[in-house]
Design a protein around this motif. Structure first.
Motif, short mmCIF file in Angstrom:
data_model
loop_
_atom_site.label_atom_id
_atom_site.label_comp_id
_atom_site.label_asym_id
_atom_site.label_seq_id
_atom_site.Cartn_x
_atom_site.Cartn_y
_atom_site.Cartn_z
N ILE A 101 -18.09 4.29 -0.44
CA ILE A 101 -16.81 3.89 0.15
C ILE A 101 -16.03 2.97 -0.79
N MET A 102 -16.74 2.04 -1.44
CA MET A 102 -16.09 0.99 -2.24
C MET A 102 -16.68 0.90 -3.64
N GLU B 71 -8.65 -3.70 3.79
CA GLU B 71 -8.83 -2.25 3.88
C GLU B 71 -10.30 -1.87 3.95
N ASP B 72 -11.14 -2.67 3.30
CA ASP B 72 -12.56 -2.36 3.28
C ASP B 72 -13.17 -2.39 4.68
N LEU C 252 -9.74 5.55 13.44
CA LEU C 252 -8.87 4.60 12.72
C LEU C 252 -8.25 3.57 13.65
N LYS D 12 -12.32 0.90 6.13
CA LYS D 12 -13.14 1.94 5.51
C LYS D 12 -14.57 1.92 6.04
N HIS E 57 -14.75 2.95 9.70
CA HIS E 57 -14.47 4.38 9.88
C HIS E 57 -15.58 5.25 9.30
N HIS E 58 -15.95 5.00 8.04
CA HIS E 58 -16.90 5.88 7.35
C HIS E 58 -18.35 5.50 7.60
N GLU F 95 -3.61 4.10 4.99
CA GLU F 95 -3.87 3.99 6.42
C GLU F 95 -4.03 2.53 6.87
N ARG F 96 -4.31 1.62 5.93
CA ARG F 96 -4.30 0.19 6.29
C ARG F 96 -2.87 -0.22 6.59
N ASN G 232 0.83 -1.22 0.00
CA ASN G 232 0.00 0.00 0.00
C ASN G 232 0.85 1.26 0.00
N TYR H 30 -5.03 1.95 0.07
CA TYR H 30 -5.38 2.71 1.26
C TYR H 30 -4.17 2.73 2.20
#
Length: 1011
Positions: free
Chosen positions: A603-604, A615-616, A629, A619, A622-623, A340-341, A318, A338
């Motif tokens: 988101i995806m 990562e999903d 996070l 996501k 979080h979202h 942040e993953r 990533n 992503y």
């Protein structure tokens, strides 16, 4: 007061865990104790980590023993003393030498000699750090011993090995297993004393009340000891802190390397690249992970200099920094990976790189890392007692016959119907199950630390010859040690060897392409068509029946589609039902807008609102659910299986649901999304991981598309893949190769290709000794090809049995002489006396034996190949006793869609699985009469009635069905077909009779001539 406590990491001796030891201390009001496992420190770090929860002050030591004979107990005053003890133990384990009866002069550790040993050795001179341990049992003899005069040297040494009678019984069984003897033959000297138990502190004080000075000495010793490891959330990483001399030097270096990598990776520039790079570098620096990147860069740079292939994967893919440093070959900008993953401010642990090397190159890379850095060790793991293993071991200990042991190991018994001994095996098996059996090595983890690794544990030396820690990756992370994953895989060996084969078989093409130019491969219509039609036999990660099925259903013909498919195939996505939903949305783009929640689709968008990657999860958490996070990462780690605190995971789940309700989501939607998250259960891939796999897949697909025969030979030479070697040989034939059995003059140990002719290697001859094939190749290299059987037998030292194998497989077919005649020659030429293996000074003279004319049938040859190679080189359909009743093949499936078909197939592979209710069913892949592959499914009612009985040809009757365009047969009934009887036995009898009759005729002719 307890200076000598054992856990079950005293392998095949102790009987409970370090947590159970702490619980025992709490119950007995013991506030400080010493963990001293026998020649082992596996439990030490977790013991220190968990001790405060039980109000226990942890102290570490080692019970040094030769076998069961206790030499002395070492107790660390502090961390430096623990290092000393670990150094000492490791030296003896690495060199496999006995421990000395007298301890060295430790600077920061105490030594306690057992009372019995001191009495026996008449030892009365002790240094200030040395003590004599007195157990409860020893008190009877103490008043009559001269040791009573050494009042300041005496301490309480009441060993703790058991909690109760059950533990003691388990201990005896473990000792019998360790000695590989019947329980009835176990000597008392091999056991611990049954009274090695922990007693309440007041009871212990009462027993030693006449000798208050012993209690005071013990208390003083314990109070002088202190061990500390930082397990807090804010702990500093214990990995090597700087790659160069200083942190500032490291930061300058990583910036320079990134700048140097930009024109190589992004020759045409691109939007957002510099911004992404600056963002990553800032975070990497602030979290202190610069050295981690540079060490990985060092490793892969050395690999490239050696010409080694590697794949950098995992969540590390990533990162654009990793891409620029050539740690990975996955472009995170192209895939919108992503970051942040991979890394965020809420993660204490550093980024995760998995670097795959060829299984042949990996040992060299491991050796390089050990030489390049100072404090290096492989990461350990524990092999525990599993059900079958426990039952087999205990069955032997109790003296059960093999048939009964096999019956119990299968687990298909009714407990009430077992005899007393069998019930004991099951009873104690449950107690021992899950205990560590022996130390092993993590699949690929290497630790490179700032401090010596003996600061954390002793190391042992497995057969691979590299020092290995006694703790596993979970506690390593807890203490701040993060592994470098250096893994081996055969896929890279296949790519590398393919290039070598192309260089000699198609030299004009060698060097005309760059195997690393994956960007070019991604746009190649020929390669993408292979993906779309699932013509991927032998190709990394995409050749399995399940993957082939998925590719056809998705009609994937792009790199990005393959990335998604690589993750969708994982059990987590399939189990949640989202694999099917993904296919539906992929094939009908309007379905995503109709079925997906708007937030999920937003988101995806690339995966149509379906969670596919790790990562999903972050996501969505979080979202969608509003977790920060850090909390989202708790979910990810909770699914990965690397997570200890289920309580923390439970808290995050509750917050997830509570936040969603506050957002106004319906409970049905909340629980549906949560079930999708939970179903991943450690199986989901990071997107970068899938992308890395897809890169390697495209490299192998390029070779499959343009150099198919060379590639299949490389696959065969590297152990095949998902299928047996037989099917890669079949695939080569379908691709236009002519397959030959091993040849004395043209074959090697591995397979070799000349043009489109593939000669199988000597390695397939399972009964041929390695030394014989090595001898043949060495002589052929030195002296040229063999011109006849006699020439071969003159030059190569070989027994008649080994020569027969080569003759029977037709390795001398170049002579033009029938193999039966060659067998007679070999038997007459080679007598059964041992030959002297030395070069001959003069060419030998041969007697001209008269051999009767014999013949060999193709059918006989096929059965010989089945015996010697494990498969025949003709179509297996030619071996059927009754020819097939029809010629239906894969090409006929389309016209039988939704109708029943009668078809024959040769078994390739079977996947046995279970429905959600636990009923067995089977998926089987077959080859038809024309060599094409088709798939069958046996649902539970049919699977209960019909069984696959090994390799061979089966006749199926079933319904042809289509799911998303993928055709398969739902079997209604099937029957295995019989081969013809092996004709060789009858032929051999005939040959012997012919030879005997010929001999009689010759003798008669000679007699007539004399008369």
């Amino acid at each position: 007061m307890y200076l000598n406590c054992h856990t079950y990491y005293s392998m095949r001796y102790g009987t409970f865990s370090e947590l159970e030891l702490l619980k025992l201390a709490q119950e007995n009001r013991v506030t400080q104790l010493v963990l001293t496992d026998i020649n082992n420190t596996s439990a030490a770090l977790n013991f220190v980590r968990k001790a405060p929860e039980y109000n226990v002050k942890p102290i570490l030591g080692i019970d040094f023993r030769n076998g069961v004979d206790c030499c002395f107990v070492g107790i660390a005053k502090n961390n430096e003393g623990y290092l000393e003890l670990n150094d000492f133990l490791s030296e003896h384990l690495h060199q496999a030498k006995e421990l000395p009866p007298i301890a060295p002069k430790f600077e920061h550790a105490y030594v306690v000699y057992p009372f019995e040993k001191v009495v026996k050795d008449n030892q009365y001179d002790f240094a200030a750090h040395e003590y004599i341990g007195v157990s409860i049992a020893d008190l009877r003899r103490l008043p009559f011993s001269r040791l009573l005069q050494l009042k300041d040297r005496l301490v309480v040494q009441q060993p703790v090995t058991f909690r109760n009678k059950g533990d003691f019984n388990a201990h005896r069984l473990l000792r019998a297993i360790d000695n590989n003897i019947l329980l009835s033959k176990l000597e008392k000297t091999e056991e611990a004393d049954e009274n090695e138990k922990m007693f309440p502190m007041e009871n212990l004080a009462a027993v030693f009340s006449e000798y208050a000075f012993i209690l005071e000495n013990t208390e003083r010793l314990l109070n002088a000891c202190s061990i500390h490891f930082d397990f807090s959330k804010g702990r500093e990483p214990q990995n090597l802190k700087t790659y160069l001399a200083t942190k500032q030097d490291d930061e300058k270096m990583i910036e320079r390397l990134c700048q140097e990598g930009l024109p190589y990776r992004y020759p045409d520039g691109g939007d957002g690249i510099i911004e992404r790079l600056e963002k990553e570098l800032e975070l990497i620096k602030s979290m202190g992970f610069v050295s981690y990147f540079l060490i990985n860069w060092d490793i892969v740079t050395y690999a490239r200099k050696q010409g080694f292939f590697y794949v950098g994967r995992g969540s590390g893919a990533n990162s654009i920094v990793a891409y620029l440093l050539r740690i990975t070959d996955v472009d995170p900008m192209e895939l919108d990976l992503y970051f942040e993953r991979f890394m965020n401010l809420y993660r204490a642990n550093p980024p995760d790189f998995d670097i795959d090397f060829s299984h042949r190159d990996r040992p060299t890379m491991t050796e390089y890392i050990f030489k390049r850095f100072d404090h290096v060790a492989l990461l350990g793991t524990y092999v525990t007692f599993k059900h079958k293993g426990v039952v087999r071991e205990l069955g032997k200990v109790f003296g059960l016959p093999k048939s009964e042991i096999d019956f119990l190991a299968e687990g298909r018994y009714t407990l009430s119907q077992l005899d007393e001994v069998s019930r004991l095996v099951i009873k104690y098996g449950r107690l021992i199950m899950g205990m560590p059996n022996y130390l092993s090595i993590h699949a690929g983890g290497i630790l490179i630390s700032e401090k010596p690794l003996h600061w954390f544990s002793a190391t042992h030396l497995p057969p691979k010859g590299f020092a290995t820690t006694m703790f596993d990756m979970v506690i390593a992370e807890d203490v701040g040690l993060y592994k470098y994953d250096i893994l081996g895989q055969r896929g890279l060996s296949k790519i590398k060897e393919s290039l070598e084969i192309i260089a000699y078989n198609q030299p004009k093409d060698s060097g005309t392409f760059d195997i690393h130019d994956v960007k070019k491969f991604k746009k190649d219509p020929k390669i993408n068509n292979l993906v779309k039609t699932a013509q991927c036999m032998g190709c990394f990660y995409v050749e399995s029946p399940a993957m082939r099925m998925l590719l056809k259903k998705l009609e994937v013909d792009t790199y990005l589609g393959l990335v998604a498919a690589s993750s969708i195939i994982r059990p987590g996505v399939a189990k949640s039902g989202m694999m099917r939903e993904y296919i539906l949305r992929h094939r009908n783009k309007g379905r995503a807008e109709e079925k997906a929640h708007p937030v999920m689709l937003d988101i995806m968008p690339d995966t149509y609102g379906v969670m596919v990657y790790q990562e999903d999860v972050i996501k969505v958490a979080h979202h969608f659910a509003g977790l920060d996070l850090g909390e989202a990462d708790v979910l990810r780690r909770g699914m990965s299986g690397k997570f200890r605190s289920r309580e923390e995971f439970q808290r995050v789940e509750e917050k997830f649901i509570d936040n969603c309700r506050k957002k106004g989501y319906a409970d049905t939607l909340i629980h549906e999304i949560w079930e999708q998250i939970a179903s991943f259960a450690g199986y989901a891939f990071a997107k970068g991981h899938s992308a890395s796999y897809a890169v390697e897949s495209y490299q192998t697909l390029f070779l499959r598309a343009y150099y198919p025969l060379e590639y299949i030979v490389a696959v065969l030479n590297n152990g095949g893949g998902f299928y047996r070697s037989e099917f890669y040989v079949h695939e080569a034939r379908m691709l236009g190769a002519t397959i030959y059995p091993p040849c004395i003059n043209r074959s090697f140990n591995n397979n070799v290709i000349y043009g489109s002719a593939i000669f199988l290697g000597f390695g397939y001859l399972r009964e041929l000794e390695d030394r014989v094939s090595e001898r043949i190749l060495k002589d052929r290299t030195a002296n040229g090809s063999y011109v006849s059987l006699e020439d071969f037998l003159d030059r190569v030292f070989i027994t008649v049995d080994q020569a027969s194998i080569l003759i029977r497989i037709d390795a001398f077919r170049f002579t033009g002489v029938n193999k039966h005649q060659l067998l007679w020659k070999a038997h007459l030429f080679l007598n059964k006396n041992v030959k002297i293996d030395h070069p001959k000074l003069f060419p030998p003279k041969h007697q001209d034996f008269k051999i009767p004319r014999l013949h060999t049938t193709d059918l006989e040859m096929a059965f010989t190949q089945l015996e010697l190679l494990g498969f025949c080189l003709c179509s297996p359909f030619e071996l059927l006793a009754t020819p097939p009743k029809n010629k239906r093949c894969v090409k006929d499936l389309e016209r039988f869609l939704d109708h029943h078909i009668d078809i024959y197939g040769y078994l390739v592979t079977v996947k046995n699985t279970s429905t959600h209710t636990g009923k067995r069913m089977h998926f089987a892949t077959m080859i038809d009469q024309q060599g094409k592959v088709f798939d069958t499914v046996l649902f539970p009612p049919v699977a209960a009635k019909y069984h696959f009985r090994g390799r061979g040809i089966y006749r199926f009757y079933g319904k042809v069905v289509s799911e998303f365009g993928f055709l398969s047969i739902e079997v209604i009934k099937m029957e295995k077909q019989h081969y013809v009887p092996d004709p060789r036995y009858a032929d051999m009898k005939t040959s012997v009779k012919v030879f005997q009759q010929k001999k009689k005729d010759e003798d008669r002719d000679k007699a007539d001539a004399r008369n």
